[in-house]
Design a protein around this motif. Sequence first.
Motif, PDB file in Angstrom:
ATOM      1  N   ASP A  87      15.433  36.286  39.740  1.00  0.00           N
ATOM      2  CA  ASP A  87      14.954  35.962  41.086  1.00  0.00           C
ATOM      3  C   ASP A  87      16.038  35.263  41.899  1.00  0.00           C
ATOM      4  O   ASP A  87      16.200  35.527  43.087  1.00  0.00           O
ATOM      5  N   LYS A  88      16.762  34.365  41.245  1.00  0.00           N
ATOM      6  CA  LYS A  88      17.854  33.647  41.914  1.00  0.00           C
ATOM      7  C   LYS A  88      19.100  33.726  41.045  1.00  0.00           C
ATOM      8  O   LYS A  88      19.430  32.789  40.305  1.00  0.00           O
ATOM      9  N   PRO A  89      19.821  34.849  41.112  1.00  0.00           N
ATOM     10  CA  PRO A  89      21.014  34.992  40.273  1.00  0.00           C
ATOM     11  C   PRO A  89      22.081  33.976  40.667  1.00  0.00           C
ATOM     12  O   PRO A  89      22.184  33.601  41.841  1.00  0.00           O
ATOM     13  N   PRO A  90      22.866  33.501  39.706  1.00  0.00           N
ATOM     14  CA  PRO A  90      23.905  32.517  40.028  1.00  0.00           C
ATOM     15  C   PRO A  90      24.949  33.034  41.005  1.00  0.00           C
ATOM     16  O   PRO A  90      25.514  32.273  41.778  1.00  0.00           O
ATOM     17  N   VAL A  91      25.209  34.353  40.962  1.00  0.00           N
ATOM     18  CA  VAL A  91      26.162  34.973  41.890  1.00  0.00           C
ATOM     19  C   VAL A  91      25.514  36.226  42.465  1.00  0.00           C
ATOM     20  O   VAL A  91      25.606  37.303  41.880  1.00  0.00           O
ATOM     21  N   PRO A  92      24.825  36.120  43.609  1.00  0.00           N
ATOM     22  CA  PRO A  92      24.222  37.309  44.213  1.00  0.00           C
ATOM     23  C   PRO A  92      25.305  38.312  44.611  1.00  0.00           C
ATOM     24  O   PRO A  92      26.364  37.921  45.120  1.00  0.00           O
ATOM     25  N   MET A  93      25.044  39.581  44.354  1.00  0.00           N
ATOM     26  CA  MET A  93      26.029  40.598  44.728  1.00  0.00           C
ATOM     27  C   MET A  93      25.345  41.944  44.891  1.00  0.00           C
ATOM     28  O   MET A  93      24.327  42.224  44.245  1.00  0.00           O
ATOM     29  N   SER A  94      25.917  42.757  45.769  1.00  0.00           N
ATOM     30  CA  SER A  94      25.438  44.120  45.956  1.00  0.00           C
ATOM     31  C   SER A  94      26.010  45.004  44.845  1.00  0.00           C
ATOM     32  O   SER A  94      26.895  44.590  44.087  1.00  0.00           O
ATOM     33  N   PHE A  95      25.528  46.237  44.787  1.00  0.00           N
ATOM     34  CA  PHE A  95      26.031  47.172  43.785  1.00  0.00           C
ATOM     35  C   PHE A  95      27.523  47.415  43.994  1.00  0.00           C
ATOM     36  O   PHE A  95      28.304  47.436  43.034  1.00  0.00           O
ATOM     37  N   GLY A  96      27.942  47.592  45.258  1.00  0.00           N
ATOM     38  CA  GLY A  96      29.355  47.850  45.545  1.00  0.00           C
ATOM     39  C   GLY A  96      30.246  46.690  45.165  1.00  0.00           C
ATOM     40  O   GLY A  96      31.344  46.876  44.626  1.00  0.00           O
ATOM     41  N   ILE A  97      29.791  45.469  45.432  1.00  0.00           N
ATOM     42  CA  ILE A  97      30.572  44.286  45.068  1.00  0.00           C
ATOM     43  C   ILE A  97      30.669  44.166  43.552  1.00  0.00           C
ATOM     44  O   ILE A  97      31.732  43.850  42.989  1.00  0.00           O
ATOM     45  N   ALA A  98      29.556  44.421  42.851  1.00  0.00           N
ATOM     46  CA  ALA A  98      29.563  44.362  41.388  1.00  0.00           C
ATOM     47  C   ALA A  98      30.537  45.386  40.809  1.00  0.00           C
ATOM     48  O   ALA A  98      31.319  45.082  39.891  1.00  0.00           O
ATOM     49  N   LEU A  99      30.500  46.601  41.355  1.00  0.00           N
ATOM     50  CA  LEU A  99      31.403  47.657  40.897  1.00  0.00           C
ATOM     51  C   LEU A  99      32.858  47.240  41.111  1.00  0.00           C
ATOM     52  O   LEU A  99      33.711  47.401  40.227  1.00  0.00           O
ATOM     53  N   SER A 100      33.145  46.689  42.288  1.00  0.00           N
ATOM     54  CA  SER A 100      34.510  46.259  42.598  1.00  0.00           C
ATOM     55  C   SER A 100      34.956  45.125  41.688  1.00  0.00           C
ATOM     56  O   SER A 100      36.118  45.068  41.264  1.00  0.00           O
ATOM     57  N   ALA A 101      34.041  44.207  41.351  1.00  0.00           N
ATOM     58  CA  ALA A 101      34.387  43.084  40.483  1.00  0.00           C
ATOM     59  C   ALA A 101      34.703  43.561  39.067  1.00  0.00           C
ATOM     60  O   ALA A 101      35.652  43.082  38.432  1.00  0.00           O
ATOM     61  N   ILE A 102      33.909  44.505  38.550  1.00  0.00           N
ATOM     62  CA  ILE A 102      34.167  45.022  37.198  1.00  0.00           C
ATOM     63  C   ILE A 102      35.504  45.744  37.157  1.00  0.00           C
ATOM     64  O   ILE A 102      36.304  45.550  36.229  1.00  0.00           O
ATOM     65  N   VAL A 103      35.772  46.552  38.178  1.00  0.00           N
ATOM     66  CA  VAL A 103      37.050  47.262  38.230  1.00  0.00           C
ATOM     67  C   VAL A 103      38.198  46.274  38.418  1.00  0.00           C
ATOM     68  O   VAL A 103      39.239  46.367  37.753  1.00  0.00           O
ATOM     69  N   GLY A 104      38.004  45.284  39.311  1.00  0.00           N
ATOM     70  CA  GLY A 104      39.058  44.315  39.574  1.00  0.00           C
ATOM     71  C   GLY A 104      39.473  43.552  38.338  1.00  0.00           C
ATOM     72  O   GLY A 104      40.657  43.216  38.164  1.00  0.00           O
ATOM     73  N   GLY A 105      38.514  43.286  37.457  1.00  0.00           N
ATOM     74  CA  GLY A 105      38.829  42.557  36.241  1.00  0.00           C
ATOM     75  C   GLY A 105      39.739  43.312  35.293  1.00  0.00           C
ATOM     76  O   GLY A 105      40.330  42.711  34.386  1.00  0.00           O
ATOM     77  N   ASN A 106      39.871  44.635  35.490  1.00  0.00           N
ATOM     78  CA  ASN A 106      40.695  45.454  34.594  1.00  0.00           C
ATOM     79  C   ASN A 106      41.864  46.126  35.308  1.00  0.00           C
ATOM     80  O   ASN A 106      42.610  46.887  34.676  1.00  0.00           O
ATOM     81  N   MET A 107      42.040  45.849  36.607  1.00  0.00           N
ATOM     82  CA  MET A 107      43.058  46.576  37.356  1.00  0.00           C
ATOM     83  C   MET A 107      44.473  46.210  36.954  1.00  0.00           C
ATOM     84  O   MET A 107      45.381  47.045  37.022  1.00  0.00           O
ATOM     85  N   LEU A 108      44.690  44.976  36.524  1.00  0.00           N
ATOM     86  CA  LEU A 108      46.037  44.610  36.095  1.00  0.00           C
ATOM     87  C   LEU A 108      46.439  45.428  34.870  1.00  0.00           C
ATOM     88  O   LEU A 108      47.600  45.844  34.741  1.00  0.00           O
ATOM     89  N   THR A 109      45.473  45.690  33.990  1.00  0.00           N
ATOM     90  CA  THR A 109      45.745  46.539  32.824  1.00  0.00           C
ATOM     91  C   THR A 109      46.113  47.946  33.251  1.00  0.00           C
ATOM     92  O   THR A 109      47.046  48.559  32.715  1.00  0.00           O
ATOM     93  N   VAL A 110      45.385  48.486  34.239  1.00  0.00           N
ATOM     94  CA  VAL A 110      45.664  49.843  34.726  1.00  0.00           C
ATOM     95  C   VAL A 110      47.041  49.916  35.376  1.00  0.00           C
ATOM     96  O   VAL A 110      47.825  50.831  35.106  1.00  0.00           O
ATOM     97  N   ALA A 111      47.357  48.940  36.227  1.00  0.00           N
ATOM     98  CA  ALA A 111      48.635  48.960  36.931  1.00  0.00           C
ATOM     99  C   ALA A 111      49.808  48.796  35.966  1.00  0.00           C
ATOM    100  O   ALA A 111      50.884  49.380  36.175  1.00  0.00           O
ATOM    101  N   ALA A 112      49.600  47.995  34.910  1.00  0.00           N
ATOM    102  CA  ALA A 112      50.667  47.765  33.927  1.00  0.00           C
ATOM    103  C   ALA A 112      50.601  48.739  32.751  1.00  0.00           C
ATOM    104  O   ALA A 112      51.319  48.554  31.758  1.00  0.00           O
ATOM    105  N   MET A 113      49.766  49.763  32.842  1.00  0.00           N
ATOM    106  CA  MET A 113      49.600  50.717  31.749  1.00  0.00           C
ATOM    107  C   MET A 113      50.899  51.365  31.282  1.00  0.00           C
ATOM    108  O   MET A 113      51.071  51.619  30.074  1.00  0.00           O
ATOM    109  N   PRO A 114      51.861  51.649  32.168  1.00  0.00           N
ATOM    110  CA  PRO A 114      53.091  52.301  31.689  1.00  0.00           C
ATOM    111  C   PRO A 114      53.811  51.560  30.570  1.00  0.00           C
ATOM    112  O   PRO A 114      54.502  52.198  29.768  1.00  0.00           O
ATOM    113  N   ASP A 115      53.667  50.239  30.494  1.00  0.00           N
ATOM    114  CA  ASP A 115      54.319  49.506  29.407  1.00  0.00           C
ATOM    115  C   ASP A 115      53.842  49.982  28.044  1.00  0.00           C
ATOM    116  O   ASP A 115      54.585  49.923  27.063  1.00  0.00           O
ATOM    117  N   LEU A 116      52.592  50.450  27.978  1.00  0.00           N
ATOM    118  CA  LEU A 116      52.044  50.998  26.735  1.00  0.00           C
ATOM    119  C   LEU A 116      52.097  52.521  26.714  1.00  0.00           C
ATOM    120  O   LEU A 116      52.530  53.132  25.736  1.00  0.00           O
TER     121      LEU A 116
END
Length: 434
Positions: free
Chosen positions: A193-222
Amino acid sequence: MSSGAPGGEYANAPLPEHLTVAGWRVALIVASFNIALPGFLNGAQTGLALGFWPAALAAFLAGLILCGGACLTAWTSVRTRLTTYLLIQRSFGRWGAALVNIVVAIVHYCWFGVNVSFFAGAIVALVGQGYAIPGDFTAFVIAGSVLMIVSTIYGFRALDRLALVAVPLLGVILATVAILAVRRYGVELAPADKPPVPMSFGIALSAIVGGNMLTVAAMPDLSRYIRSARGAVSSMILSFPVATPLLVIAAALPALATGETDIMKLVTMLGFGLPVLLILILSIWTINAANLYSASLSMSATFPGVREWAFICIGGTVGGSFAVMGIIDSFVPFLLFLGILIPPIAAIYVIDAFITFRECDAGESIAALPPVRWPAVLTWLGSITVALGMERLGLTLTTVPMIDATIIATAAYLAVIRRRAAPPATPEGLSATG
């Protein structure tokens, strides 16, 4: 696959083909990157804000987006056998790449702050279980930061190997927490009913992707170690689309069942004792050592006159300060900012690989680099500015800030390089040969 230089072996040249390996080996490493406490917190907050099924859908879509981006960066590295550092330097120029490296190092320091906050939270949980450890959250952050700095300087190799044990154990703990929480408190699918961090679906999607984007950008090292382009694509399909949804599901279920997003509180609520908390501390320690080490390598390459240990000390101090200032309380905004900051970098060096340097030999393409390639630098900074401005004004192209930033950077950079590549206009009535 690594050595003491930025990007590992052959840090300043294309990797020889005889050192390449099968793609599944890299897939296992990439999948392990998803097993982390910040990812658990993100999944728990997403579950409480959206409910289980929308959170699972957001995680599945995020896995596909990350997979698509990683396929492109991995393909680029397999084609060139260059490290992330060299690909960025090729696109942005020597000093342009230095600017990018400084920003990426600061991002590593932010991640250090997030993780050392979990470290301090684990010590607080031990105090709550009756262990007489003097100090409070701030004192534990400072002590943890000092220990992580010293261990990174003097014992990173041992910690790096220890991570091979700590990461699988952490995965087992997170799965066990989810199972026990559901058994004890039942299955809850509706959002809080009262989530600690209210967010829309788009914001949630962006946050999940953002948490892994450094790995994607630095992928060539692996991924430059992968034997073929087909193997690169297969390894990415085996990693992000599987690991990302699993972690979010493992986090959302206990969060929805208990209303709690703090993994330390969940562990104590479910009756786990000292051994589990120590494993959590160990996993945080090894991850933060990697953050300090990676950032120090980037900064040492940018400023070769400064010793690596100095950047490790600076990083631990800055990251610890972020923790004390409460970066964990602004975790979702931090992830959203990463989703705007990092993808344009990868988009630019991938576009250059497909267009600008497509016909060039990889070794020759890095032989004589300009100080700054202004089209790349200005496109990157401009796309960040526009995307942040749109987000502040509530404007959006796709409802997902990360995708907006990537689209803006891609369109702008394609327009710029095509304009620069176009032949000069010929006055009417004169032939092209004059």
